[in-house]
Structure formats: structure tokens, C-alpha cells
Design a protein around this motif. Structure first.
Motif, PDB file in Angstrom:
ATOM      1  N   LEU A 102      -1.308  -1.725   1.271  1.00 13.16           N
ATOM      2  CA  LEU A 102      -0.841  -0.480   0.668  1.00 13.16           C
ATOM      3  C   LEU A 102      -1.601  -0.181  -0.617  1.00 13.16           C
ATOM      4  O   LEU A 102      -1.963  -1.089  -1.359  1.00 13.16           O
ATOM      5  CB  LEU A 102       0.644  -0.595   0.324  1.00 13.16           C
ATOM      6  CG  LEU A 102       1.617  -0.777   1.474  1.00 13.16           C
ATOM      7  CD1 LEU A 102       3.015  -1.030   0.940  1.00 13.16           C
ATOM      8  CD2 LEU A 102       1.608   0.430   2.376  1.00 13.16           C
ATOM      9  N   THR A 103      -1.790   1.104  -0.878  1.00 11.45           N
ATOM     10  CA  THR A 103      -2.325   1.502  -2.169  1.00 11.45           C
ATOM     11  C   THR A 103      -1.185   1.457  -3.185  1.00 11.45           C
ATOM     12  O   THR A 103      -0.010   1.346  -2.824  1.00 11.45           O
ATOM     13  CB  THR A 103      -2.920   2.915  -2.123  1.00 11.45           C
ATOM     14  OG1 THR A 103      -1.871   3.845  -1.870  1.00 11.45           O
ATOM     15  CG2 THR A 103      -4.003   3.024  -1.064  1.00 11.45           C
ATOM     16  N   LYS A 155      -0.028   3.862  -5.052  1.00 13.70           N
ATOM     17  CA  LYS A 155       0.841   5.029  -4.900  1.00 13.70           C
ATOM     18  C   LYS A 155       1.728   4.897  -3.672  1.00 13.70           C
ATOM     19  O   LYS A 155       2.913   5.235  -3.721  1.00 13.70           O
ATOM     20  CB  LYS A 155       0.002   6.299  -4.841  1.00 13.70           C
ATOM     21  CG  LYS A 155      -0.681   6.595  -6.151  1.00 13.70           C
ATOM     22  CD  LYS A 155      -1.603   7.782  -6.064  1.00 13.70           C
ATOM     23  CE  LYS A 155      -2.332   7.959  -7.391  1.00 13.70           C
ATOM     24  NZ  LYS A 155      -3.316   9.008  -7.349  1.00 13.70           N
ATOM     25  N   GLN A 156       1.170   4.390  -2.577  1.00 13.88           N
ATOM     26  CA  GLN A 156       1.976   4.172  -1.379  1.00 13.88           C
ATOM     27  C   GLN A 156       3.076   3.155  -1.658  1.00 13.88           C
ATOM     28  O   GLN A 156       4.220   3.332  -1.235  1.00 13.88           O
ATOM     29  CB  GLN A 156       1.094   3.698  -0.226  1.00 13.88           C
ATOM     30  CG  GLN A 156       0.183   4.751   0.330  1.00 13.88           C
ATOM     31  CD  GLN A 156      -0.771   4.204   1.365  1.00 13.88           C
ATOM     32  OE1 GLN A 156      -1.068   3.000   1.401  1.00 13.88           O
ATOM     33  NE2 GLN A 156      -1.273   5.083   2.213  1.00 13.88           N
ATOM     34  N   LEU A 169       7.044   3.921  -1.345  1.00 16.44           N
ATOM     35  CA  LEU A 169       7.842   3.141  -0.394  1.00 16.44           C
ATOM     36  C   LEU A 169       8.924   2.324  -1.082  1.00 16.44           C
ATOM     37  O   LEU A 169      10.051   2.239  -0.588  1.00 16.44           O
ATOM     38  CB  LEU A 169       6.947   2.216   0.428  1.00 16.44           C
ATOM     39  CG  LEU A 169       6.193   2.841   1.585  1.00 16.44           C
ATOM     40  CD1 LEU A 169       5.342   1.793   2.288  1.00 16.44           C
ATOM     41  CD2 LEU A 169       7.137   3.499   2.567  1.00 16.44           C
ATOM     42  N   VAL A 225       0.537  11.405  -0.181  1.00 15.48           N
ATOM     43  CA  VAL A 225       0.936  10.018   0.080  1.00 15.48           C
ATOM     44  C   VAL A 225       1.942   9.968   1.227  1.00 15.48           C
ATOM     45  O   VAL A 225       1.858   9.105   2.111  1.00 15.48           O
ATOM     46  CB  VAL A 225       1.506   9.355  -1.198  1.00 15.48           C
ATOM     47  CG1 VAL A 225       2.167   8.030  -0.883  1.00 15.48           C
ATOM     48  CG2 VAL A 225       0.406   9.159  -2.221  1.00 15.48           C
ATOM     49  N   GLU A 246       0.101  10.312   4.448  1.00 19.45           N
ATOM     50  CA  GLU A 246      -0.550   9.050   4.802  1.00 19.45           C
ATOM     51  C   GLU A 246       0.459   8.065   5.380  1.00 19.45           C
ATOM     52  O   GLU A 246       0.173   7.384   6.371  1.00 19.45           O
ATOM     53  CB  GLU A 246      -1.209   8.426   3.573  1.00 19.45           C
ATOM     54  CG  GLU A 246      -2.383   9.178   3.014  1.00 19.45           C
ATOM     55  CD  GLU A 246      -2.829   8.650   1.654  1.00 19.45           C
ATOM     56  OE1 GLU A 246      -2.244   7.646   1.171  1.00 19.45           O
ATOM     57  OE2 GLU A 246      -3.753   9.234   1.075  1.00 19.45           O
ATOM     58  N   LEU A 247       1.628   7.979   4.759  1.00 22.05           N
ATOM     59  CA  LEU A 247       2.648   7.042   5.217  1.00 22.05           C
ATOM     60  C   LEU A 247       3.196   7.436   6.584  1.00 22.05           C
ATOM     61  O   LEU A 247       3.522   6.566   7.398  1.00 22.05           O
ATOM     62  CB  LEU A 247       3.777   6.946   4.185  1.00 22.05           C
ATOM     63  CG  LEU A 247       3.388   6.309   2.850  1.00 22.05           C
ATOM     64  CD1 LEU A 247       4.524   6.445   1.847  1.00 22.05           C
ATOM     65  CD2 LEU A 247       3.011   4.853   3.044  1.00 22.05           C
ATOM     66  N   ASP A 285       0.712   6.332   9.198  1.00 20.48           N
ATOM     67  CA  ASP A 285       0.762   4.883   9.405  1.00 20.48           C
ATOM     68  C   ASP A 285       2.108   4.424   9.962  1.00 20.48           C
ATOM     69  O   ASP A 285       2.330   3.218  10.114  1.00 20.48           O
ATOM     70  CB  ASP A 285       0.476   4.151   8.093  1.00 20.48           C
ATOM     71  CG  ASP A 285      -0.949   4.358   7.608  1.00 20.48           C
ATOM     72  OD1 ASP A 285      -1.817   4.672   8.459  1.00 20.48           O
ATOM     73  OD2 ASP A 285      -1.199   4.212   6.401  1.00 20.48           O
TER      74      ASP A 285
END
Length: 85
Positions: free
Chosen positions: A2-3, A5-6, A10, A40, A43-44, A47
Motif C-alpha cells: 500500500l502507498t 495515502k492508501q 484504509l 485513492v 485505486e482501492l 484493487d
């Protein structure tokens, strides 16, 4: 992996797993802009960590790798500032 920010998004969503949290609230609590939160979240979703603005079990398993399991506190010095106590 994970980045940052992710991870921030989360972990915040994991704290509010029973309730729905809006992107504006996430933006306010994390300090990221609303546009950043939107990207973000996209992106999540790609994924499969979130679906329909709810955190998925896959994301909770991913966060488990970042959980602190052991902590060691190290203190040194005479502690003269604590002398009155």
C-alpha cells in the motif's frame, strides 16, 4: 504493498467499519484534498480493497501486515525534572 495515502484511507475506514464514512469526512480527518481522496478511493476499488464505499475483508488482511505487535520503550537519564513527583 500500500502507498501511504492508501494506508491512511484504509485504516480510517477500518476504524469506521460499522458505519459509512463519506469522502469529505475522510478528507477532513486525513488532511488530504478531496481530489486526492477520490483518486485513492478509485485505486482501492480497482484493487478490490473497497466496494460500494465499504472496506472489504481483503483490505483488513492487508492492514494486518502493518499492525504493531511488539513495542519497546527505552528511557535513560536521571529524571531530575520528575523529582517533585
Amino acid at each position: 504493498m500500500l502507498t501511504e495515502k492508501q494506508f491512511d484511507v484504509l485504516s480510517l475506514m477500518a476504524e469506521h467499519v460499522d458505519t459509512s464514512i463519506s469522502q469529505r469526512e475522510i478528507s477532513k480527518l486525513t488532511g488530504y484534498s478531496l481530489g486526492t481522496i477520490n483518486s485513492v478511493m478509485t485505486e482501492l476499488e480497482e484493487d478490490a480493497f473497497i466496494a460500494q464505499k465499504k472496506i472489504q475483508p481483503k483490505a483488513l488482511l492487508e492492514l494486518e501486515a502493518y499492525r504493531v505487535k511488539r513495542v519497546v520503550f527505552i528511557a535513560a537519564g536521571v529524571g531530575t525534572r520528575m523529582l517533585p513527583i
